[in-house]
Scaffold this active site. Structure first.
Site, short mmCIF file in Angstrom:
data_model
loop_
_atom_site.label_atom_id
_atom_site.label_comp_id
_atom_site.label_asym_id
_atom_site.label_seq_id
_atom_site.Cartn_x
_atom_site.Cartn_y
_atom_site.Cartn_z
N PRO A 173 0.84 -1.21 0.00
CA PRO A 173 0.00 0.00 0.00
C PRO A 173 0.87 1.25 0.00
O PRO A 173 1.78 1.38 0.82
CB PRO A 173 -0.78 -0.12 1.32
CG PRO A 173 0.06 -1.02 2.19
CD PRO A 173 0.77 -1.96 1.26
N ARG A 207 -1.22 -5.21 8.96
CA ARG A 207 0.12 -4.70 8.67
C ARG A 207 0.71 -4.28 10.00
O ARG A 207 0.29 -3.30 10.61
CB ARG A 207 0.10 -3.55 7.66
CG ARG A 207 1.49 -3.33 7.11
CD ARG A 207 1.55 -2.65 5.77
NE ARG A 207 2.76 -3.06 5.08
CZ ARG A 207 3.52 -2.25 4.34
NH1 ARG A 207 3.16 -0.99 4.17
NH2 ARG A 207 4.62 -2.68 3.76
N GLY A 254 6.90 -1.52 -2.97
CA GLY A 254 6.20 -0.25 -2.84
C GLY A 254 6.56 0.75 -3.92
O GLY A 254 5.93 0.85 -4.97
N ARG A 255 7.65 1.51 -3.68
CA ARG A 255 7.97 2.64 -4.55
C ARG A 255 8.17 2.31 -6.02
O ARG A 255 7.71 3.10 -6.86
CB ARG A 255 9.17 3.41 -3.97
CG ARG A 255 8.73 4.28 -2.80
CD ARG A 255 9.88 4.73 -1.94
NE ARG A 255 10.37 3.64 -1.12
CZ ARG A 255 11.11 3.80 -0.03
NH1 ARG A 255 11.46 5.00 0.34
NH2 ARG A 255 11.50 2.77 0.68
N GLN A 303 -6.49 -1.14 2.68
CA GLN A 303 -5.98 -0.91 4.02
C GLN A 303 -6.83 0.13 4.74
O GLN A 303 -7.19 1.15 4.15
CB GLN A 303 -4.53 -0.41 3.91
CG GLN A 303 -3.79 -0.47 5.22
CD GLN A 303 -2.40 0.09 5.09
OE1 GLN A 303 -2.22 1.22 4.64
NE2 GLN A 303 -1.42 -0.67 5.52
N TYR A 313 1.04 5.24 13.08
CA TYR A 313 -0.37 5.63 13.16
C TYR A 313 -1.00 5.06 14.44
O TYR A 313 -0.32 4.43 15.25
CB TYR A 313 -1.11 5.22 11.87
CG TYR A 313 -0.56 5.99 10.68
CD1 TYR A 313 -0.66 7.38 10.64
CD2 TYR A 313 0.11 5.36 9.64
CE1 TYR A 313 -0.13 8.12 9.59
CE2 TYR A 313 0.64 6.08 8.58
CZ TYR A 313 0.52 7.46 8.56
OH TYR A 313 1.06 8.19 7.53
C1 LIG Z 1 4.76 7.79 -0.65
C2 LIG Z 1 4.55 6.56 0.19
C3 LIG Z 1 3.30 6.30 0.70
C4 LIG Z 1 3.08 5.16 1.51
N1 LIG Z 1 1.82 4.88 1.95
C5 LIG Z 1 1.61 3.78 2.69
C6 LIG Z 1 0.30 3.41 3.10
O1 LIG Z 1 -0.71 4.02 2.72
N2 LIG Z 1 0.18 2.33 3.92
C7 LIG Z 1 1.26 1.58 4.31
O2 LIG Z 1 1.10 0.62 5.06
N3 LIG Z 1 2.49 1.87 3.87
C8 LIG Z 1 2.69 2.92 3.07
N4 LIG Z 1 3.94 3.19 2.60
C9 LIG Z 1 5.04 2.22 2.85
C10 LIG Z 1 5.14 1.19 1.71
O3 LIG Z 1 4.04 0.31 1.70
C11 LIG Z 1 6.42 0.34 1.81
O4 LIG Z 1 6.40 -0.37 3.01
C12 LIG Z 1 7.69 1.18 1.74
O5 LIG Z 1 7.64 2.08 0.64
C13 LIG Z 1 8.93 0.30 1.65
O6 LIG Z 1 8.89 -0.50 0.48
P1 LIG Z 1 9.70 -0.11 -0.86
O7 LIG Z 1 11.15 0.05 -0.47
O8 LIG Z 1 9.47 -1.25 -1.81
O9 LIG Z 1 9.15 1.18 -1.36
C14 LIG Z 1 4.17 4.29 1.80
C15 LIG Z 1 5.43 4.59 1.27
C16 LIG Z 1 5.63 5.69 0.47
C17 LIG Z 1 7.02 5.94 -0.11
#
Ligand SMILES: Cc1cc2nc3c(=O)[nH]c(=O)nc-3n(C[C@H](O)[C@H](O)[C@H](O)COP(=O)(O)O)c2cc1C
Length: 335
Positions: free
Chosen positions: A23, A223, A317-318, A100, A175
């Site tokens: 997410p 989560r 994620g990103r 979520q 949160y």
């Molecule tokens: C801009 C942004 C928004 C995010 N929004 C959420 C979210 O809504 N809910 C959540 O559980 N994690 C959120 N995350 C965390 C991501 O789900 C993920 O755990 C994090 O980016 C690490 O993974 P990655 O290195 O593949 O990006 C967010 C991350 C970023 C960068």
């Protein structure tokens, strides 16, 4: 045969591979809490990303539970119709999509929201949140805590009406539920503070309330914030040993998926797959599928994590936020 492309069943859902679109809040909701054209385009693309499961970004369970003014919401019935347009591409593509649900607690990011008339920034205890040092929240009363499971359950009920295939409870990244888990933000002396299973009590109550309204063929995930510090750092606040106890209890309550990330320290780390050491410990402790996310950037790394027993699924994620087709090359690299 590669483990990454093996299927996995979660209640009635069949995931065709082990990649989860993590997410990520896209900033594409309008002020009513539903998708703009940009949001529909983003999630339309994600539905064609080839992942095994998509978890759609956090949706607020109540007006006070918003992180931002323009955030997706599931806090009232009249958003359901609009959200159906967002879930439609997932159904058409046959890709399972969970949503979520979240309450920000003290972690309200928009000043506009915090300063709005009548707005209350609520938290387990009246202590500063490390990410928002200038904002002193008001402690939730016992009555307000008693109302929380109902708020999450109502949001979950609406999620199913929207067409989602399951619900994920957000209990990490600082949160509200994550604030309860951490002894740094929860200094309550009633039954919701103190030892870890008391700090996690509200999470258990929220889980049970959500589970009771989601159809029995659909999964409910949590989560879970695993610790307030990264692996290798001096432990401070919530520790991985405490989280293993929470994970065991959630498993006993029937959680279908444990999606792991950081707690007050957020989701970032250094290098590759930074939460892997924690993920391995949780996976060893519970008979529930575990997702490891954070810095996983290649099919080979993902395959190694699965093979070494770190996790059952990998979250990305990103890369998917920047380009929903980013994982197209993973199949070529690892047939
Ligand atoms: C801009 C942004 C928004 C995010 N929004 C959420 C979210 O809504 N809910 C959540 O559980 N994690 C959120 N995350 C965390 C991501 O789900 C993920 O755990 C994090 O980016 C690490 O993974 P990655 O290195 O593949 O990006 C967010 C991350 C970023 C960068």
């Amino acid at each position: 045969m590669s483990l990454l492309w093996q299927s996995l069943e979660l209640r009635s859902l069949r995931l065709t591979n082990r990649i989860v679109a993590a997410p990520t809040a896209t900033g594409t909701a309008d002020r009513e809490g539903v998708a703009t054209e940009k949001g529909l385009a983003h999630y339309g693309g994600l539905a064609r990303s080839g992942v095994g499961l998509a978890v759609v970004e956090h949706h607020a369970v109540s007006p006070e539970g918003r992180v931002r003014v323009s955030q997706y919401r599931l806090d009232r019935d009249d958003v359901v119709e609009a959200h159906r347009a967002l879930t439609a591409p997932f159904r058409e593509a046959g890709l399972p999509a969970m949503v979520q649900i979240n309450h920000a607690g003290a972690a309200v990011r928009d000043e506009e929201l915090r300063l709005a008339e009548g707005f209350r920034t609520l938290a387990p205890s009246p202590v500063f949140h490390p990410a928002l040092p200038g904002v002193l929240p008001r402690a939730l009363t016992k009555g307000e805590i008693g109302a929380l499971p109902g708020l999450y359950a109502e949001a979950a009920r609406r999620a199913v009406l929207c067409g989602y295939d399951g619900v994920e409870i957000h209990a990490c990244h600082g949160y509200l539920l994550s604030q309860f888990l951490s002894p740094l933000t929860n200094v309550r002396t009633d039954g919701y503070g103190g030892a870890i299973l008391s700090r996690a009590r509200i999470l258990f109550e929220v889980f049970e309330a959500v589970r009771s309204v989601v159809d029995s063929d659909l999964p409910v995930a949590v989560r879970l914030g695993v610790a307030d510090t990264l692996p290798g750092e001096e432990p401070r606040g919530l520790t991985i040993d405490e989280t293993v106890r929470v994970a065991r209890e959630l498993a006993a309550l029937g959680v279908d998926l444990l999606d792991l990330s950081g707690n007050l320290n957020g989701y970032d780390g250094r290098g590759e797959a930074w939460f892997a050491p924690y993920s391995r410990l949780v996976k060893e402790a519970v008979p529930v599928p575990v997702v490891c996310t954070g810095g996983i950037r290649s099919a080979l790394t993902a395959e190694r994590l699965l093979r070494e027993g770190v996790c059952d699924l990998v979250g990305v994620g990103r890369p998917l936020m920047a380009d929903s087709q980013a994982l197209g090359s993973w199949r070529e690299r690892l047939p």
